[in-house]
Design a protein around this motif. Sequence first.
Motif, PDB file in Angstrom:
ATOM      1  N   UNK A   8       0.188  17.114  -6.335  1.00 42.72           N
ATOM      2  CA  UNK A   8       1.090  16.393  -5.433  1.00 42.72           C
ATOM      3  C   UNK A   8       1.992  17.333  -4.659  1.00 42.72           C
ATOM      4  N   UNK A   9       2.280  16.997  -3.396  1.00 38.37           N
ATOM      5  CA  UNK A   9       1.679  15.908  -2.629  1.00 38.37           C
ATOM      6  C   UNK A   9       0.303  16.307  -2.132  1.00 38.37           C
ATOM      7  N   UNK A  10      -0.644  15.390  -2.257  1.00 37.58           N
ATOM      8  CA  UNK A  10      -2.034  15.751  -1.953  1.00 37.58           C
ATOM      9  C   UNK A  10      -2.687  14.697  -1.064  1.00 37.58           C
ATOM     10  N   UNK A  11      -3.604  15.139  -0.241  1.00 40.41           N
ATOM     11  CA  UNK A  11      -4.337  14.218   0.637  1.00 40.41           C
ATOM     12  C   UNK A  11      -5.569  13.690  -0.086  1.00 40.41           C
ATOM     13  N   UNK A  12      -6.102  12.606   0.417  1.00 37.08           N
ATOM     14  CA  UNK A  12      -7.299  12.027  -0.191  1.00 37.08           C
ATOM     15  C   UNK A  12      -8.471  12.994  -0.141  1.00 37.08           C
ATOM     16  N   UNK A  63       2.268   8.294   4.575  1.00 31.80           N
ATOM     17  CA  UNK A  63       1.700   9.176   5.588  1.00 31.80           C
ATOM     18  C   UNK A  63       2.385  10.534   5.519  1.00 31.80           C
ATOM     19  N   UNK A  64       1.631  11.587   5.750  1.00 27.37           N
ATOM     20  CA  UNK A  64       2.194  12.934   5.703  1.00 27.37           C
ATOM     21  C   UNK A  64       2.652  13.361   7.083  1.00 27.37           C
ATOM     22  N   UNK A  65       2.965  14.640   7.212  1.00 31.22           N
ATOM     23  CA  UNK A  65       3.357  15.169   8.514  1.00 31.22           C
ATOM     24  C   UNK A  65       2.208  14.934   9.482  1.00 31.22           C
ATOM     25  N   UNK A  80      -0.246  12.847  10.775  1.00 34.52           N
ATOM     26  CA  UNK A  80      -0.244  11.381  10.736  1.00 34.52           C
ATOM     27  C   UNK A  80      -1.549  10.789  10.227  1.00 34.52           C
ATOM     28  N   UNK A  81      -2.595  11.604  10.207  1.00 31.08           N
ATOM     29  CA  UNK A  81      -3.869  11.083   9.707  1.00 31.08           C
ATOM     30  C   UNK A  81      -3.851  11.018   8.193  1.00 31.08           C
ATOM     31  N   UNK A  82      -3.087  11.915   7.618  1.00 33.37           N
ATOM     32  CA  UNK A  82      -3.130  12.108   6.178  1.00 33.37           C
ATOM     33  C   UNK A  82      -2.390  11.057   5.373  1.00 33.37           C
ATOM     34  N   UNK A  83      -2.987  10.654   4.279  1.00 31.00           N
ATOM     35  CA  UNK A  83      -2.291   9.841   3.284  1.00 31.00           C
ATOM     36  C   UNK A  83      -1.850  10.801   2.186  1.00 31.00           C
ATOM     37  N   UNK A  84      -0.557  10.847   1.940  1.00 29.41           N
ATOM     38  CA  UNK A  84      -0.032  11.783   0.956  1.00 29.41           C
ATOM     39  C   UNK A  84       0.226  11.055  -0.357  1.00 29.41           C
TER      40      UNK A  84
END
Lengths: 133, 133
Positions: free
Chosen positions: A46-50, A81-83, A85-89
């Motif tokens: 964490x924090x990690x993307x899918x 959402x992460x920095x 914007x595509x990412x799910x954190x």
Amino acid sequence: MSKDICHCIVLRKASRRVSSYYDEALAPLGVNIAQFSLLRNIDRMAPVSLTDLGARVELDRSTVGRNAKVLERMGLVDIRPGKDQREATLTVSDAGRVILKAGGPLWDSVQEDIEARLGPDGIDRLRELLAVL
Amino acid sequence: MSKDICHCIVLRKASRRVSSYYDEALAPLGVNIAQFSLLRNIDRMAPVSLTDLGARVELDRSTVGRNAKVLERMGLVDIRPGKDQREATLTVSDAGRVILKAGGPLWDSVQEDIEARLGPDGIDRLRELLAVL
DNA sequence: TCATTTTTCGGGTATATACCCACGAACGCG
DNA sequence: CGCGTTCGTGGGTATATACCCGAAAAATGA
């Protein structure tokens, strides 16, 4: 001939059987071994993307996404959402940390049972064999 | 410590990975390894009830029922009521036998790959280890 | 800067798997 | 021969898993 037996099916059966041991042990917490393991991985990364998480746990991204959503619904994981914007954190919530802490000893216990059943070197030999597959 | 790694997850990963090898090999036939294996078991035990088949393949009865229904929809298996009106009797259809025949060599090929990778005694040692779990 | 390509998700679809419950069939005991 | 019990399925629900496709965001290159 023992060669008539499908190596894959043997593995699948063992996987289901062993999973059920862990599932039973973790049942009091309301999570299964897949969820508990995923939670641990999220905690570690964490924090990690899918995408990154999926690579780590060797599961399809969409699978990880759906599994993570279940954890989110349980309140164990936060998905924001992460920095980028595509990412799910993904991060473990406080409730998730409680589960991690409570699950530790339950998980240990099953690990030890398995080790006892496989014998001293059993684990290493098994892992070695599975690693080449 | 290698002991930190979940024995269950190692098994699950190996199971998924190995399954995908068989799935790929059987893909030209439109069946996966779970379906192919179930088909083989039905063939060996036909005519067989869901309960007996489930016991044999170590799967929940309802799981076998649903998996069998997929095979039926594909036209590979016939499901009919038995003498005992409660029983669903499974038999392999002609189309199913074609798949069994065509799949044999494909399955053999993956079996051999696995054996090659595990080495001469590898299979036996792996099977022995998995058997005690 | 703008168009193209790459990356990251999310949703749709389908199978695999399990547990629980309801229904109908078969069976055994008075 | 009824009646309660046991047996065999089927359906509901839920998770695990994968593949494909489309949308949106980011990176890249001209």
